[in-house]
Design a protein around this motif. Structure first.
Motif, mmCIF file in Angstrom:
data_model
loop_
_atom_site.group_PDB
_atom_site.id
_atom_site.type_symbol
_atom_site.label_atom_id
_atom_site.label_comp_id
_atom_site.label_asym_id
_atom_site.label_seq_id
_atom_site.Cartn_x
_atom_site.Cartn_y
_atom_site.Cartn_z
ATOM 1 N N LEU A 92 0.812 -1.214 0.000
ATOM 2 C CA LEU A 92 0.000 0.000 0.000
ATOM 3 C C LEU A 92 0.848 1.268 0.000
ATOM 4 O O LEU A 92 0.325 2.359 -0.251
ATOM 5 N N GLN A 93 2.145 1.141 0.289
ATOM 6 C CA GLN A 93 3.021 2.317 0.262
ATOM 7 C C GLN A 93 2.920 3.045 -1.077
ATOM 8 O O GLN A 93 2.943 4.275 -1.145
ATOM 9 N N THR A 122 0.000 11.219 4.189
ATOM 10 C CA THR A 122 1.047 11.184 5.203
ATOM 11 C C THR A 122 0.926 10.016 6.163
ATOM 12 O O THR A 122 1.833 9.786 6.966
ATOM 13 N N SER A 123 -0.189 9.273 6.124
ATOM 14 C CA SER A 123 -0.348 8.162 7.064
ATOM 15 C C SER A 123 -1.313 7.129 6.503
ATOM 16 O O SER A 123 -2.148 7.428 5.634
ATOM 17 N N PHE A 124 -1.224 5.906 7.033
ATOM 18 C CA PHE A 124 -2.165 4.855 6.649
ATOM 19 C C PHE A 124 -3.557 5.154 7.193
ATOM 20 O O PHE A 124 -4.556 4.734 6.601
ATOM 21 N N SER A 125 -3.632 5.865 8.311
ATOM 22 C CA SER A 125 -4.946 6.251 8.846
ATOM 23 C C SER A 125 -5.668 7.178 7.872
ATOM 24 O O SER A 125 -6.875 7.039 7.633
ATOM 25 N N GLU A 126 -4.918 8.100 7.288
ATOM 26 C CA GLU A 126 -5.505 8.997 6.285
ATOM 27 C C GLU A 126 -5.979 8.185 5.079
ATOM 28 O O GLU A 126 -7.051 8.445 4.517
ATOM 29 N N TYR A 127 -5.169 7.193 4.690
ATOM 30 C CA TYR A 127 -5.553 6.346 3.559
ATOM 31 C C TYR A 127 -6.834 5.568 3.876
ATOM 32 O O TYR A 127 -7.737 5.475 3.044
#
Length: 286
Positions: free
Chosen positions: A45-46, A55-60
């Motif tokens: 997912l990077q 900026t973060s996986f939470s945002e994604y």
């Protein structure tokens, strides 16, 4: 340089977001995503985070689970997390059994003079090596059996691999497993020897039609009934309950007496499905 700093400062995938994603992937694709696969999921997912400049996986996750994300990002995410390992003439015993046993038996059942076309479904076709292998084998068989005709339905959940499959272009080394006689008949070599590529001949390509299909859909949306289904090295990514549900859906598409070919590492033992074993990892609908 700014991009490098931006990437290196990004936090890793935390357990809460991993659980959100793994549960969603299971519900959407049926794919098991245990904690042992957290690093793999993060790495895959990077690429999407970089593309979307997040900026973060939470945002994604917040984006993915929004209405806009469901419309724009879902297919992108599925393309990244699905595994697509395939080869020409993988598990060759299956193709020998197909030619030696299944096709002659199918022909014997056809009424003399009746026009009948065999439909083979390559379920989980990836980048096309399996359906094109089938097309080589069936075309070769048709040359020696007048009146025999076929079509191949090839499906996958990933739009990315389906696009590759439709081109029917492969690196020359990928076709090493193809017997030389079939290479000469069914493969076109590029003239660029510095970038050696091959393409499947048009008469085989026109026998294969590709379609996106998610095994988790309650109804595959198929009007066709298949005489033969190849679904090899796919169900190993599902839990037993999902495997049983999927195989029973396959059986609803399969004609009575039709054949299901599974991968050599897979088993239907313990599953409540209307199939009997006729050959190693080859099953027939009761």
């Amino acid at each position: 340089m700014v991009v490098d700093t931006y990437i290196s400062d990004r936090a890793g995938l935390n357990n809460a977001d991993f659980n959100r994603l793994s549960q969603f992937i299971y519900s959407q694709c049926g794919i098991k995503m245990p904690i042992a696969k957290k690093t793999m999921l993060e790495a895959r997912l990077q690429k999407r985070l970089r593309t979307l400049r997040m900026t973060s996986f939470s945002e994604y996750c917040d984006y993915l689970f929004s209405d806009k994300g469901m419309e724009e990002e879902l297919i992108q995410m599925i393309d990244l997390i699905t595994t697509n390992k395939t080869d020409f003439f993988r598990e060759p015993d299956h193709f020998d059994y197909l030619v030696r046993q299944v096709l002659p038996e199918w022909e014997r059942k056809q009424h003399p003079g009746a026009a009948k076309r065999l439909l083979v479904w390559s379920a989980g076709c990836s980048t096309g090596e399996e359906p094109y292998t089938l097309s080589m084998v069936l075309s070769n068989y048709a040359e020696a059996h007048a009146g025999f005709s076929y079509n191949i339905l090839a499906t996958d959940i990933s739009t990315r691999v389906l696009e590759k499959a439709r081109t029917a272009v492969y690196e020359e080394e990928k076709v090493d497993p193809v017997p030389m006689a079939l290479k000469k008949k069914y493969l076109l070599r590029s003239k660029d020897r510095e970038n050696p590529m091959v393409r499947i001949v048009p008469e085989l390509r026109e026998k294969v039609y590709f379609r996106r299909l998610n095994f988790m859909d309650s109804d595959f949306g198929m009007r066709e009934q298949a005489e033969i289904i190849f679904c090899r090295n796919v169900i190993i990514y599902f839990d037993r309950a999902t495997q049983e549900c999927l195989i029973n859906k396959f059986c609803r598409v399969l004609v009575p007496g039709g054949y299901l070919f599974m991968g050599h590492s897979e088993t239907l033992n313990g599953l409540n499905v209307p199939l009997s074993t006729v050959h190693p990892t080859v099953y027939r609908k009761l």
